[in-house]
Design a protein around this motif. Sequence first.
Motif, PDB file in Angstrom:
ATOM      1  N   HIS A   1      11.259   3.740  -2.301  1.00 22.99           N
ATOM      2  CA  HIS A   1      11.336   3.333  -0.905  1.00 22.99           C
ATOM      3  C   HIS A   1      11.144   4.522   0.026  1.00 22.99           C
TER       4      HIS A   1
ATOM      5  N   HIS B   1       6.920   3.178  -1.275  1.00 29.53           N
ATOM      6  CA  HIS B   1       6.462   2.226  -2.276  1.00 29.53           C
ATOM      7  C   HIS B   1       7.486   1.119  -2.526  1.00 29.53           C
ATOM      8  N   SER B   2       6.993  -0.022  -2.945  1.00 30.18           N
ATOM      9  CA  SER B   2       7.878  -1.112  -3.330  1.00 30.18           C
ATOM     10  C   SER B   2       7.936  -1.172  -4.844  1.00 30.18           C
ATOM     11  N   VAL B   3       8.995  -1.789  -5.338  1.00 27.88           N
ATOM     12  CA  VAL B   3       9.048  -1.916  -6.790  1.00 27.88           C
ATOM     13  C   VAL B   3       9.170  -3.363  -7.245  1.00 27.88           C
ATOM     14  N   ILE B   4       8.320  -3.688  -8.181  1.00 27.18           N
ATOM     15  CA  ILE B   4       8.347  -5.000  -8.818  1.00 27.18           C
ATOM     16  C   ILE B   4       9.097  -4.839 -10.129  1.00 27.18           C
TER      17      ILE B   4
ATOM     18  N   ALA C   1      -0.802  -5.591   4.484  1.00 24.37           N
ATOM     19  CA  ALA C   1      -0.884  -4.666   3.354  1.00 24.37           C
ATOM     20  C   ALA C   1      -1.814  -5.173   2.260  1.00 24.37           C
ATOM     21  N   VAL C   2      -2.013  -6.459   2.221  1.00 24.61           N
ATOM     22  CA  VAL C   2      -2.892  -7.006   1.188  1.00 24.61           C
ATOM     23  C   VAL C   2      -4.332  -6.583   1.463  1.00 24.61           C
TER      24      VAL C   2
ATOM     25  N   TYR D   1      13.045  -3.204   5.484  1.00 24.35           N
ATOM     26  CA  TYR D   1      12.587  -3.957   4.327  1.00 24.35           C
ATOM     27  C   TYR D   1      11.946  -5.272   4.733  1.00 24.35           C
TER      28      TYR D   1
ATOM     29  N   ARG E   1      -2.574  -4.976  -9.388  1.00 22.88           N
ATOM     30  CA  ARG E   1      -3.053  -3.641  -9.054  1.00 22.88           C
ATOM     31  C   ARG E   1      -1.947  -2.715  -8.555  1.00 22.88           C
TER      32      ARG E   1
ATOM     33  N   THR F   1      -1.846  -0.181  -3.608  1.00 23.52           N
ATOM     34  CA  THR F   1      -0.977  -1.260  -3.126  1.00 23.52           C
ATOM     35  C   THR F   1       0.386  -0.758  -2.675  1.00 23.52           C
ATOM     36  N   GLN F   2       0.626   0.503  -2.871  1.00 24.53           N
ATOM     37  CA  GLN F   2       1.948   1.066  -2.539  1.00 24.53           C
ATOM     38  C   GLN F   2       3.045   0.295  -3.262  1.00 24.53           C
ATOM     39  N   THR F   3       2.752  -0.067  -4.450  1.00 23.06           N
ATOM     40  CA  THR F   3       3.717  -0.827  -5.245  1.00 23.06           C
ATOM     41  C   THR F   3       3.697  -0.291  -6.666  1.00 23.06           C
TER      42      THR F   3
ATOM     43  N   VAL G   1       8.737 -10.359  -8.508  1.00 20.62           N
ATOM     44  CA  VAL G   1       9.780 -10.096  -7.524  1.00 20.62           C
ATOM     45  C   VAL G   1       9.890  -8.629  -7.164  1.00 20.62           C
ATOM     46  N   ILE G   2       9.895  -8.407  -5.869  1.00 24.58           N
ATOM     47  CA  ILE G   2      10.094  -7.067  -5.328  1.00 24.58           C
ATOM     48  C   ILE G   2      11.562  -6.953  -4.947  1.00 24.58           C
ATOM     49  N   VAL G   3      12.223  -5.948  -5.490  1.00 27.10           N
ATOM     50  CA  VAL G   3      13.640  -5.780  -5.164  1.00 27.10           C
ATOM     51  C   VAL G   3      13.829  -4.787  -4.030  1.00 27.10           C
TER      52      VAL G   3
ATOM     53  N   VAL H   1      -5.009  -8.851  -5.616  1.00 28.73           N
ATOM     54  CA  VAL H   1      -4.982  -8.420  -4.218  1.00 28.73           C
ATOM     55  C   VAL H   1      -6.065  -9.173  -3.434  1.00 28.73           C
TER      56      VAL H   1
ATOM     57  N   LEU I   1       8.623  -4.540   5.856  1.00 31.51           N
ATOM     58  CA  LEU I   1       7.781  -4.212   4.717  1.00 31.51           C
ATOM     59  C   LEU I   1       7.343  -5.469   3.978  1.00 31.51           C
TER      60      LEU I   1
ATOM     61  N   GLU J   1       4.667  -7.135   5.808  1.00 32.66           N
ATOM     62  CA  GLU J   1       3.373  -6.479   5.655  1.00 32.66           C
ATOM     63  C   GLU J   1       2.761  -6.781   4.292  1.00 32.66           C
ATOM     64  N   LYS J   2       3.607  -6.850   3.314  1.00 31.19           N
ATOM     65  CA  LYS J   2       3.099  -7.129   1.963  1.00 31.19           C
ATOM     66  C   LYS J   2       2.791  -8.610   1.795  1.00 31.19           C
TER      67      LYS J   2
END
Lengths: 335, 335
Positions: free
Chosen positions: A87, A91-94, A50-51, B108, A116, A60-62, B93-95, B51, B111, B114-115
């Motif tokens: 999710h 997308h992921s969440v920081i 993904a990077v 997850y 980003r 970045t889907q984040t 941190v990604i939760v 990135v 995921l 991948e990240k």
Amino acid sequence: MNPTIKDVAKKANVSIATVSRILNKQPGYSVKTKERVLEAIKELGYQPNAVARGLINKRTQTIGVLFPDVSSMFSSDLLKGIEDIAHERGHSVIVCHTTLSGQRTMKYLQLLNEKRVDGIIFTSEAMTEEYYNVLKEMNIPVVLLATQSYRYPLPYVKVDDKHAAYSAVSYLIQKGHHNIGMISGDINDQLAGLPRIEGYKQALLDRGIPFDEKKVVVSRGFRYEDGIAQLPKLLKQAKDLTAVFAASDEIAVGALSAAYELGIRVPEDLSIIGYDNLKIAEMAIPPLTTLAQPLYEMGKAGTEMLLDMLETGQAVESRVMPHSIVERRTVKPLS
Amino acid sequence: MNPTIKDVAKKANVSIATVSRILNKQPGYSVKTKERVLEAIKELGYQPNAVARGLINKRTQTIGVLFPDVSSMFSSDLLKGIEDIAHERGHSVIVCHTTLSGQRTMKYLQLLNEKRVDGIIFTSEAMTEEYYNVLKEMNIPVVLLATQSYRYPLPYVKVDDKHAAYSAVSYLIQKGHHNIGMISGDINDQLAGLPRIEGYKQALLDRGIPFDEKKVVVSRGFRYEDGIAQLPKLLKQAKDLTAVFAASDEIAVGALSAAYELGIRVPEDLSIIGYDNLKIAEMAIPPLTTLAQPLYEMGKAGTEMLLDMLETGQAVESRVMPHSIVERRTVKPLS
DNA sequence: CTGAAAGCGCTAACAG
DNA sequence: CTGTTAGCGCTTTCAG
């Protein structure tokens, strides 16, 4: 090391371009090659990086979420809604705990920019010029959650605080209360402080009950400790109150505890209504009647909005979420 | 668009290599060029692209944290500790809320792979072979938080549940209680269920109090609702209990509410001790005496361990964190 | 239908 | 002290 697209290509005897196409479900390959590639992927246990994708796609889907050090129960209800939708939509969440100092908020904003992230959800805190400027620089969608800004054109999702407070106090009045006190949060808080006081005032005035500033006491925050500290103060400066409106559930539960210490029975001697409808409202003894904000739904809604902006490139409309009264057992009807 | 290192190089009239060196504080440039570059950076408002960095460094400065749908108060205390340390040491941190189903956990994990997160903190949930296998494939540091695994060699940080339960029950006994019940969580939970029951049993046996299985009631989870449901059941099947040990604060508060409904006074008629020391323990009426787990510190410790592994490449030792009793007001000493 | 090649923004040899 | 260059793993023209 993780296998790369190159390894897959080699194994399947095709070019990386073909693998990429298959991965992204783009047209341009025969069923046979597809099968061969898919098999190579499985055999190698290949997972796209993904990077690398982020670098080229500029996505970045984040998303980043900023939480001030508000009650964790409040934040975690929001977070749950955010995370669920994020999710669901890939997308992921920081998470970023900004605490109180704006310094950390600025650092986080910068960090999120460097990473980003595709968008930002800004919760509870007031938007400042400093924040807004860097947000604008970043040029990504932003939504305000449980806060709003008059100055800057950022979409928000929240409850109408004044109206909600108005409803809570009206409920008390309907139940026969006339002598109603209020424990407010920080009055300098233009978003959760003042409007709730105004709602309280308005509800009183609309029923012809004169507003008496002795009946409202303001604390610095919206925490349990504030409720503990403020109830006795309120009771001292305003006599014969039959009910109090607390500006948050934590304050209300603090007030409940303070009342318990004072030997004041709730709701027999004093009715209390809270604001938020956190889990603790339900768990309180007795269970707390409160004005409910749909926190989980708000988290979901804000995230939907953010992702919609991301996908469509269009601005979205702010949403004012419905509030409601959850009747439990801390308000006694007066005959 | 965000300016790139190229723009900076052009503006400062140097090569991108020089800019990169300055950015990374590597040696190899004169003070003068450094100044020129720094100025260009400032003028352009340049922020390095994490990135791109991640792609080449194979480090994303990001860790993933998995939370099952445990009490949000429990998780958010942990999260706070995690986030504080991670941020302090330059990581985001990604939760991930995994809820109950293992399916989402697997998604997850994939995921996070991948990240290309640098490490993973796995909380509360039991480690399965399926999870372990993918984790092993990922080849990054993992630490277990508030859980542990006998089967797999993963470092953990937790409290000794059996010992902690032993302490809680011993405390009750010291206070003069002999007829002690227990509301347990899920008995099939090898980590938070069984051990606490065993601690309870052991404490009894060590003081010569016979164990009576009628005195322990097991619920499916550790939630408030479980406490509500189980206390009446316990009281029915075990007569004359003077105290009960609840396997979590939520259960304890549920028991408190159930007692209140039943007209049983706490602690006059019945003493209750909880487990966790969440914020609600303090907020309960009356304030709940409980066995404290240092959740925030555990979050910090786990993150320290993870980042240490990351930096040193060495394995770290598991940590058993100290527990303690927080005396509040739900346990009455028996004369 | 498929492959070669350029390039996303950056770091790290390697030269000079 | 400084620049050139080759990738990191991927997507995407552009040819064929």
